[in-house]
Write an enzyme that holds these catalytic residues in place. Structure first.
Site, mmCIF file in Angstrom:
data_model
loop_
_atom_site.group_PDB
_atom_site.id
_atom_site.type_symbol
_atom_site.label_atom_id
_atom_site.label_comp_id
_atom_site.label_asym_id
_atom_site.label_seq_id
_atom_site.Cartn_x
_atom_site.Cartn_y
_atom_site.Cartn_z
ATOM 1 C CD GLU A 76 -2.627 -1.163 2.626
ATOM 2 O OE1 GLU A 76 -3.449 -0.261 2.839
ATOM 3 O OE2 GLU A 76 -2.378 -2.070 3.442
ATOM 4 N NE ARG A 134 3.262 -8.665 11.602
ATOM 5 C CZ ARG A 134 2.823 -7.618 12.273
ATOM 6 N NH1 ARG A 134 2.367 -6.577 11.635
ATOM 7 N NH2 ARG A 134 2.837 -7.593 13.583
ATOM 8 C CE LYS A 145 3.500 0.802 5.122
ATOM 9 N NZ LYS A 145 2.742 0.676 3.874
#
Length: 557
Positions: free
Chosen positions: A35, A262, A272
């Site tokens: 993204e 992850r 983020k």
């Protein structure tokens, strides 16, 4: 054959099984779908290496697709930085694509779902929708709009698209199962009204698809065979498959989502939102600050693409999340830099050394090696003169036999130069040493082959010629946080764990050749650490970032 299967990671095994069950090799296709709402960080490197690595292994195309469905947070700057990072890591994509390329197709499919009675326009606020979903052990409450006439939803949805309604006033929801134990299946929102300009489509759209709706359908449009994502999306897989069921054509490849763990690295955060807060509150100086866990920050710090890829390979592909030690990453960085970094002489805490019996006004150029780890690294010449700078910690007036550097009455070798002996010191009014005086053995020049040059002394120290030295600013970077998991405690602000000494700056001197090095070029400041020239450097001011210290106690398994 059995041994070969054991060496496969679980994702490779899935692909091999699919090939055995009829998937054609030329149908394999992957994608890396970031993204564009921030810079890529260390966690993304795993997804990049997995997807592009599989592309290389199976000679399959890999798309770089930007899942740009939220114009509130997405910017062209982030698109550009992501492309730069992927290229820098050494990977090549097949196509650059965007979820926004498919906005019309996604809208048309949504209309189809409404016509089939599988989606409806809900006029409730998002807070009410969330409340009605309840929890996994309690069935949700159906929206009063759930069974509204198809024609009504079609009309409202088109008017939503045309911008007739305010943000938050209504949304399009899929009609699935409000009693499902999987909360993602409880009539998820597919579209929301957002009257914000998009970085690619401008003001053409007043509604935007939700990530779950856009992501899987984009995979299908691109005919991605294996949609690989992190474990947080595991419970989204049933929704991914349900959405796919609504549009799937059996003559095409059916994409499948599979999840891997992850990568969390100690002393780093990868949220983020939290990284943006570090920038907003000026804890760091932007996304590419060398203390940031972003790829651009690591690159600016001096980490190499090879080191990061080696790190990902050592971490491996796992099904369960765990905390990876920062020391392993730094070990991989040192391991690579030891092979590629040019050895140079820089003094970061200088004190003047005067060789009293070296002729005044004389200077000579001495040969020194660039990198003993590289056969073809060659040599260079460095200037030598009567007055030098050495590290303050490399001298003591008095020291025991375990101190192998310079002391009064003791001898050391100056790297690639001569053997010197400490004679006396000069101090200021506060008792601080300002000048060290020494004598040298004229016949002890390194590499000259004389008997004196072959004489063994216990210590070797680095130096720079004071007459030729260039001033440098040295930024010593340390961990940004003081604890391994700064955001582990939900009730404690992670900023409480910021290391107040995450960067310290000193002024030093370097051999003159450093003015010609490129920004980002890896260097080893001999006996100090690994450094790289920073982009802040100017003609008048050279700045070097410490990449990693020279040695560490980490022992690889």
């Amino acid at each position: 054959m059995e041994e070969e299967k054991k060496s496969l990671n679980f994702i490779e095994q899935i692909i091999e099984d699919d090939l055995a069950n009829g998937l054609k090799r030329d149908q394999i296709r992957f994608r890396f779908p970031p993204e564009p709402n921030g810079y890529l960080h260390v966690g993304h490197t795993k997804a990049i290496c997995i997807n592009f690595g599989l592309g290389e292994k199976y000679n399959a195309p890999v798309n770089l697709r930007f899942d740009d469905t939220n114009p509130e947070k997405e910017e062209q700057e982030f698109v550009d930085s992501i492309m730069k990072d992927v290229e820098w890591l050494g990977f090549k994509w097949d196509k650059v694509l965007y979820a926004s390329d498919y906005f019309q197709q996604l809208y048309d499919w949504a209309v189809q779902l409404i016509k089939e009675g599988k989606a409806y326009v809900d006029e409730q606020p998002s807070e009410v929708i969330t409340e009605q979903r309840k929890n996994p052990t309690e069935p949700g409450i159906e929206s009063p709009y759930r069974n509204r006439p198809v024609e009504e939803s079609l009309d409202l949805f088109e008017r939503m698209k045309n911008g007739e309604f305010e943000e938050g006033s209504m949304s399009l929801r899929a009609k699935i199962d409000m009693t499902s134990p999987n909360m993602n299946m409880r009539d998820p929102v597919m579209y929301r009204i957002l009257k914000r300009p998009h970085h690619r489509t401008g003001t053409a759209w007043k509604i935007y698809p939700m990530y779950d709706w856009a992501h899987g359908e984009s995979d299908y449009i691109e005919q991605i065979s294996h949609s690989l994502c992190s474990l947080e999306f595991e419970n989204h897989r049933p929704l991914y498959d349900w959405y796919l069921d609504q549009v799937y054509d059996e003559t095409k490849v059916r994409n499948k989502q599979r999840e891997f763990a992850r990568m969390n690295v100690s002393y780093m955060i990868t949220s983020k939102r939290k990284l943006q807060r570090l920038i907003a509150e000026k804890v760091v100086n932007g996304w590419d600050d060398p203390r940031m866990p972003t790829i651009s920050g690591m690159r600016r710090k001096g980490y190499t693409a090879t080191a990061i890829r080696n790190f990902i390979e050592k971490v491996g592909v796992a099904k369960r999340e765990n905390l990876i030690e920062l020391q392993l990453l730094e070990f991989c960085v040192r391991e690579d830099l030891n092979k590629v970094a040019k050895r140079v002489m820089t003094v970061v805490d200088p004190v003047k050394l005067v060789i009293e019996n070296y002729p005044e006004g004389k200077e000579e150029w001495l040969e020194t090696e660039n990198n003993p780890e590289q056969e073809n690294a060659g040599t260079r010449e460095i200037p030598f003169s009567r007055e030098l700078y050495i590290e303050r910690e490399d001298f003591k007036e008095e020291a025991n036999n375990k101190f192998f550097r310079l002391k009064l009455g003791g001898e050391v070798r100056l790297k690639s130069a001569y053997i010197i002996k400490g004679e006396r010191v000069e101090k200021d009014e506060n008792g601080n040493i300002t000048t060290i005086y020494a004598t040298y053995d004229e016949k002890s020049k390194s590499g000259s082959g004389t008997e004196e040059s072959l004489r063994k002394v216990k210590g070797t120290i680095h130096w720079v010629s004071a007459k030729h030295a260039i001033p440098v600013e040295v930024r010593n970077y340390d961990k940004l946080f003081t604890v391994e998991q700064p955001d582990a405690e939900k009730d404690v602000d992670f900023l409480n764990f910021v290391n107040p000494e995450s960067v310290t700056t000193v002024q030093g001197f370097a051999e003159p050749g450093l003015k010609d090095v490129e920004v980002g070029e890896p260097l080893q400041f001999q006996r100090i650490g690994y450094f790289t020239k920073d982009q802040d450097s100017t003609e008048d001011k050279l700045v070097f970032n410490r990449t990693v210290t020279l040695k560490d106690s980490y022992k690889p398994e």
